[in-house]
Design a protein around this motif. Structure first.
Motif, PDB file in Angstrom:
ATOM      1  N   THR A  76     -11.485  17.125 -29.675  1.00 46.42           N
ATOM      2  CA  THR A  76     -11.895  18.436 -29.176  1.00 46.42           C
ATOM      3  C   THR A  76     -10.709  19.381 -29.046  1.00 46.42           C
ATOM      4  O   THR A  76     -10.788  20.567 -29.394  1.00 46.42           O
ATOM      5  CB  THR A  76     -12.591  18.292 -27.812  1.00 46.42           C
ATOM      6  OG1 THR A  76     -13.737  17.446 -27.946  1.00 46.42           O
ATOM      7  CG2 THR A  76     -13.028  19.645 -27.276  1.00 46.42           C
ATOM      8  N   PHE A  77      -9.578  18.837 -28.570  1.00 46.28           N
ATOM      9  CA  PHE A  77      -8.388  19.666 -28.384  1.00 46.28           C
ATOM     10  C   PHE A  77      -7.855  20.173 -29.723  1.00 46.28           C
ATOM     11  O   PHE A  77      -7.511  21.357 -29.859  1.00 46.28           O
ATOM     12  CB  PHE A  77      -7.318  18.864 -27.651  1.00 46.28           C
ATOM     13  CG  PHE A  77      -6.030  19.603 -27.447  1.00 46.28           C
ATOM     14  CD1 PHE A  77      -5.980  20.696 -26.589  1.00 46.28           C
ATOM     15  CD2 PHE A  77      -4.886  19.235 -28.130  1.00 46.28           C
ATOM     16  CE1 PHE A  77      -4.793  21.394 -26.396  1.00 46.28           C
ATOM     17  CE2 PHE A  77      -3.698  19.922 -27.947  1.00 46.28           C
ATOM     18  CZ  PHE A  77      -3.654  21.010 -27.077  1.00 46.28           C
ATOM     19  N   VAL A  78      -7.780  19.293 -30.716  1.00 46.10           N
ATOM     20  CA  VAL A  78      -7.298  19.718 -32.038  1.00 46.10           C
ATOM     21  C   VAL A  78      -8.249  20.743 -32.631  1.00 46.10           C
ATOM     22  O   VAL A  78      -7.810  21.770 -33.187  1.00 46.10           O
ATOM     23  CB  VAL A  78      -7.138  18.512 -32.982  1.00 46.10           C
ATOM     24  CG1 VAL A  78      -6.698  18.976 -34.365  1.00 46.10           C
ATOM     25  CG2 VAL A  78      -6.144  17.509 -32.420  1.00 46.10           C
ATOM     26  N   ASP A  79      -9.559  20.505 -32.516  1.00 43.58           N
ATOM     27  CA  ASP A  79     -10.546  21.465 -33.027  1.00 43.58           C
ATOM     28  C   ASP A  79     -10.355  22.834 -32.378  1.00 43.58           C
ATOM     29  O   ASP A  79     -10.420  23.876 -33.047  1.00 43.58           O
ATOM     30  CB  ASP A  79     -11.961  20.956 -32.754  1.00 43.58           C
ATOM     31  CG  ASP A  79     -12.359  19.802 -33.667  1.00 43.58           C
ATOM     32  OD1 ASP A  79     -11.708  19.624 -34.708  1.00 43.58           O
ATOM     33  OD2 ASP A  79     -13.314  19.082 -33.309  1.00 43.58           O
ATOM     34  N   LYS A 121       3.225  24.817 -40.067  1.00 44.33           N
ATOM     35  CA  LYS A 121       3.246  23.357 -40.076  1.00 44.33           C
ATOM     36  C   LYS A 121       2.065  22.813 -39.293  1.00 44.33           C
ATOM     37  O   LYS A 121       1.751  23.277 -38.205  1.00 44.33           O
ATOM     38  CB  LYS A 121       4.551  22.837 -39.466  1.00 44.33           C
ATOM     39  CG  LYS A 121       4.644  21.322 -39.370  1.00 44.33           C
ATOM     40  CD  LYS A 121       5.965  20.888 -38.756  1.00 44.33           C
ATOM     41  CE  LYS A 121       6.068  19.369 -38.647  1.00 44.33           C
ATOM     42  NZ  LYS A 121       7.371  18.930 -38.058  1.00 44.33           N
ATOM     43  N   PHE A 122       1.433  21.787 -39.872  1.00 43.79           N
ATOM     44  CA  PHE A 122       0.390  21.047 -39.169  1.00 43.79           C
ATOM     45  C   PHE A 122       0.734  19.567 -39.239  1.00 43.79           C
ATOM     46  O   PHE A 122       0.879  19.000 -40.319  1.00 43.79           O
ATOM     47  CB  PHE A 122      -0.984  21.287 -39.797  1.00 43.79           C
ATOM     48  CG  PHE A 122      -2.092  20.521 -39.126  1.00 43.79           C
ATOM     49  CD1 PHE A 122      -2.600  20.938 -37.904  1.00 43.79           C
ATOM     50  CD2 PHE A 122      -2.630  19.375 -39.705  1.00 43.79           C
ATOM     51  CE1 PHE A 122      -3.623  20.239 -37.276  1.00 43.79           C
ATOM     52  CE2 PHE A 122      -3.643  18.673 -39.082  1.00 43.79           C
ATOM     53  CZ  PHE A 122      -4.149  19.100 -37.872  1.00 43.79           C
ATOM     54  N   SER A 123       0.917  18.959 -38.077  1.00 42.54           N
ATOM     55  CA  SER A 123       1.294  17.545 -38.004  1.00 42.54           C
ATOM     56  C   SER A 123       0.318  16.815 -37.089  1.00 42.54           C
ATOM     57  O   SER A 123       0.059  17.259 -35.967  1.00 42.54           O
ATOM     58  CB  SER A 123       2.723  17.400 -37.464  1.00 42.54           C
ATOM     59  OG  SER A 123       3.033  16.037 -37.224  1.00 42.54           O
ATOM     60  N   VAL A 165     -10.223  13.993 -39.200  1.00 38.30           N
ATOM     61  CA  VAL A 165      -8.941  14.263 -39.834  1.00 38.30           C
ATOM     62  C   VAL A 165      -9.126  14.980 -41.166  1.00 38.30           C
ATOM     63  O   VAL A 165      -8.406  15.929 -41.493  1.00 38.30           O
ATOM     64  CB  VAL A 165      -8.144  12.958 -40.031  1.00 38.30           C
ATOM     65  CG1 VAL A 165      -6.831  13.238 -40.733  1.00 38.30           C
ATOM     66  CG2 VAL A 165      -7.894  12.284 -38.689  1.00 38.30           C
ATOM     67  N   ILE A 166     -10.082  14.534 -41.967  1.00 36.64           N
ATOM     68  CA  ILE A 166     -10.339  15.193 -43.246  1.00 36.64           C
ATOM     69  C   ILE A 166     -10.770  16.638 -43.028  1.00 36.64           C
ATOM     70  O   ILE A 166     -10.361  17.546 -43.767  1.00 36.64           O
ATOM     71  CB  ILE A 166     -11.398  14.411 -44.044  1.00 36.64           C
ATOM     72  CG1 ILE A 166     -10.828  13.053 -44.474  1.00 36.64           C
ATOM     73  CG2 ILE A 166     -11.862  15.210 -45.256  1.00 36.64           C
ATOM     74  CD1 ILE A 166     -11.833  12.161 -45.157  1.00 36.64           C
ATOM     75  N   ALA A 167     -11.564  16.885 -41.972  1.00 30.65           N
ATOM     76  CA  ALA A 167     -11.975  18.256 -41.661  1.00 30.65           C
ATOM     77  C   ALA A 167     -10.771  19.106 -41.274  1.00 30.65           C
ATOM     78  O   ALA A 167     -10.655  20.276 -41.673  1.00 30.65           O
ATOM     79  CB  ALA A 167     -13.010  18.248 -40.535  1.00 30.65           C
ATOM     80  N   TRP A 168      -9.840  18.530 -40.506  1.00 29.94           N
ATOM     81  CA  TRP A 168      -8.634  19.269 -40.114  1.00 29.94           C
ATOM     82  C   TRP A 168      -7.795  19.626 -41.341  1.00 29.94           C
ATOM     83  O   TRP A 168      -7.272  20.732 -41.450  1.00 29.94           O
ATOM     84  CB  TRP A 168      -7.787  18.450 -39.138  1.00 29.94           C
ATOM     85  CG  TRP A 168      -8.479  18.147 -37.840  1.00 29.94           C
ATOM     86  CD1 TRP A 168      -9.490  18.850 -37.263  1.00 29.94           C
ATOM     87  CD2 TRP A 168      -8.215  17.040 -36.972  1.00 29.94           C
ATOM     88  NE1 TRP A 168      -9.876  18.255 -36.081  1.00 29.94           N
ATOM     89  CE2 TRP A 168      -9.111  17.147 -35.875  1.00 29.94           C
ATOM     90  CE3 TRP A 168      -7.317  15.976 -36.999  1.00 29.94           C
ATOM     91  CZ2 TRP A 168      -9.132  16.227 -34.830  1.00 29.94           C
ATOM     92  CZ3 TRP A 168      -7.327  15.058 -35.959  1.00 29.94           C
ATOM     93  CH2 TRP A 168      -8.220  15.183 -34.892  1.00 29.94           C
TER      94      TRP A 168
END
Length: 383
Positions: free
Chosen positions: A36-39, A52-54, A66-69
């Motif tokens: 939820t936090f990443v979304d 950058k996205f890590s 993860v694939i959606a991110w």
């Protein structure tokens, strides 16, 4: 939301999702909170470019989020994508991955990377070694530097590295391929002849590089999963990671096919003596009792030879082997002008003795060679 311009987003679940520290119910709640936090952070990013996205996460998170991110940030023209996905599942990445500058990618079963703007690519796959990735493709005509760590794929349908100048390879065989290549249930029966996998297309694809690093695992892949050895016409600097259980048969072929090589670097100097070292084939390593084995080094164009971790040994015989090997290089490399040895010792007398012994090696009829020995405390050079 201008604050998100050129922002870095980094997420790591490893600090709070440890099975030994949390109960399953708590982990499930943390997993949901993490997703939820990443979304939410990605939603706040909106359509603003992302530098950058890590993300670092384990199986608990699952593949779908993860694939959606990834699909989300790729649409934001992300420059750096770093994925550390510790997973035993197959996560096929169905869409082509397109980024602008650099990508670090881990743990995919099969993938296609396609980009006309990508300059640097670090590709690290660390799935289990009991199977091979199904298919891996690289359509990156403007890529300049490529780092690749993976178990070799069943196939490399597309390998487009037209602009590549530097590469670092850590290729591995799967366990069943290693068994077929190196072992047998019957000691009287030699392991399978021929290739046990096929990385030839990939190796041909990177053969225009100027600088190349090969791990000890990659040397085995070149021996058992690449035929024929391509010609590296542009290669001027080669670094080899060695291991006492890995032979140099493929390195012999590689050096013969590198006509413009100027600098050769050994990261360690131990290796396994194979059957070819005692045959009539051209040999790179110092032969044992045999006197008439030809050497591929007699026509070597190498001018600078550097040896790292000299003196890093397991047994007393290892030091003798290293000494003999260096003497063999000095006796047979006609164009060698400089030998640099990084000696793993804190004893100054050892450094002096090694330099003295190498200075005594005859190079009659060969180019004069300057010798330098570097230790933790001392640097000595021949005049």
């Amino acid at each position: 939301l201008a604050v998100f311009q050129t922002m870095d987003l980094e997420f790591d679940d490893s600090h709070f999702m440890h099975p030994t520290r949390t109960r399953k119910q708590e982990r499930d709640e943390l997993r949901t909170d993490f997703i939820t936090f990443v979304d939410l952070m990605l939603a706040l990013q909106g359509n603003n470019p992302l530098n950058k996205f890590s993300v670092k996460c384990k199986d608990d998170v699952g593949s779908a989020p993860v694939i959606a991110w990834i699909n989300n940030v790729l649409n934001l023209d992300v420059s750096v994508l770093v994925l550390h996905i510790s997973s035993y599942w197959d996560w096929p990445l169905s869409s082509e991955v397109t980024v602008s500058e650099r990508m670090v990618h881990e743990f995919w079963q099969s993938c296609s990377v396609s980009s006309t703007s990508l300059k640097r690519l670090t590709f690290r796959f660390q799935q289990r070694r009991d199977e091979n990735p199904k298919s891996v493709s690289f359509d990156t005509p403007n890529l300049v530097y490529f780092e690749y760590s993976d178990t070799i794929a069943d196939q490399y349908p597309i390998v487009n590295f037209n602009s590549l100048t530097g590469a670092s390879l850590n290729l591995r065989m799967a366990h069943d391929q290693i068994n077929k290549a190196k072992f047998s249930d019957d000691d009287l029966i030699k392991p399978d002849e021929g290739m046990v996998g096929n990385a030839t297309d990939l190796i041909i694809g990177i053969s225009n590089v100027k600088t190349l690093y090969l791990s000890d695992n990659t040397l085995e892949v070149l021996s058992f999963c690449c035929e024929p050895m391509p010609t590296f016409n542009n290669l001027i600097r080669l670094t080899i990671k060695t291991d006492r259980d890995v032979g140099w048969e493929s390195l012999t072929a590689l050096l013969k096919n590198s006509p413009n090589l100027k600098t050769l670097i050994f990261d360690g100097l131990l290796h396994r003596f194979g059957d070819k070292c005692k045959s009539t084939d051209e040999c790179l390593c110092s032969p044992w009792e045999e006197e008439d084995i030809p050497t591929c080094l007699s026509s070597s164009p190498v001018k600078v030879l550097k040896i790292l971790k000299f003196g890093d040994i397991y047994e007393d015989e290892d030091m003798d082997q290293m000494m003999e090997q260096v003497v063999y290089f000095l006796e047979t490399m006609p164009n060698l002008k400089k030998l640099i040895i990084h000696y793993e010792t804190s004893i100054d007398e050892d450094v002096e003795e090694v330099l003295t012994q190498f200075q005594m090696v005859s190079r009659e009829g060969l180019t004069k060679c300057k010798i330098q020995v570097i230790s933790h405390n001392l640097t000595l050079s021949s005049t």
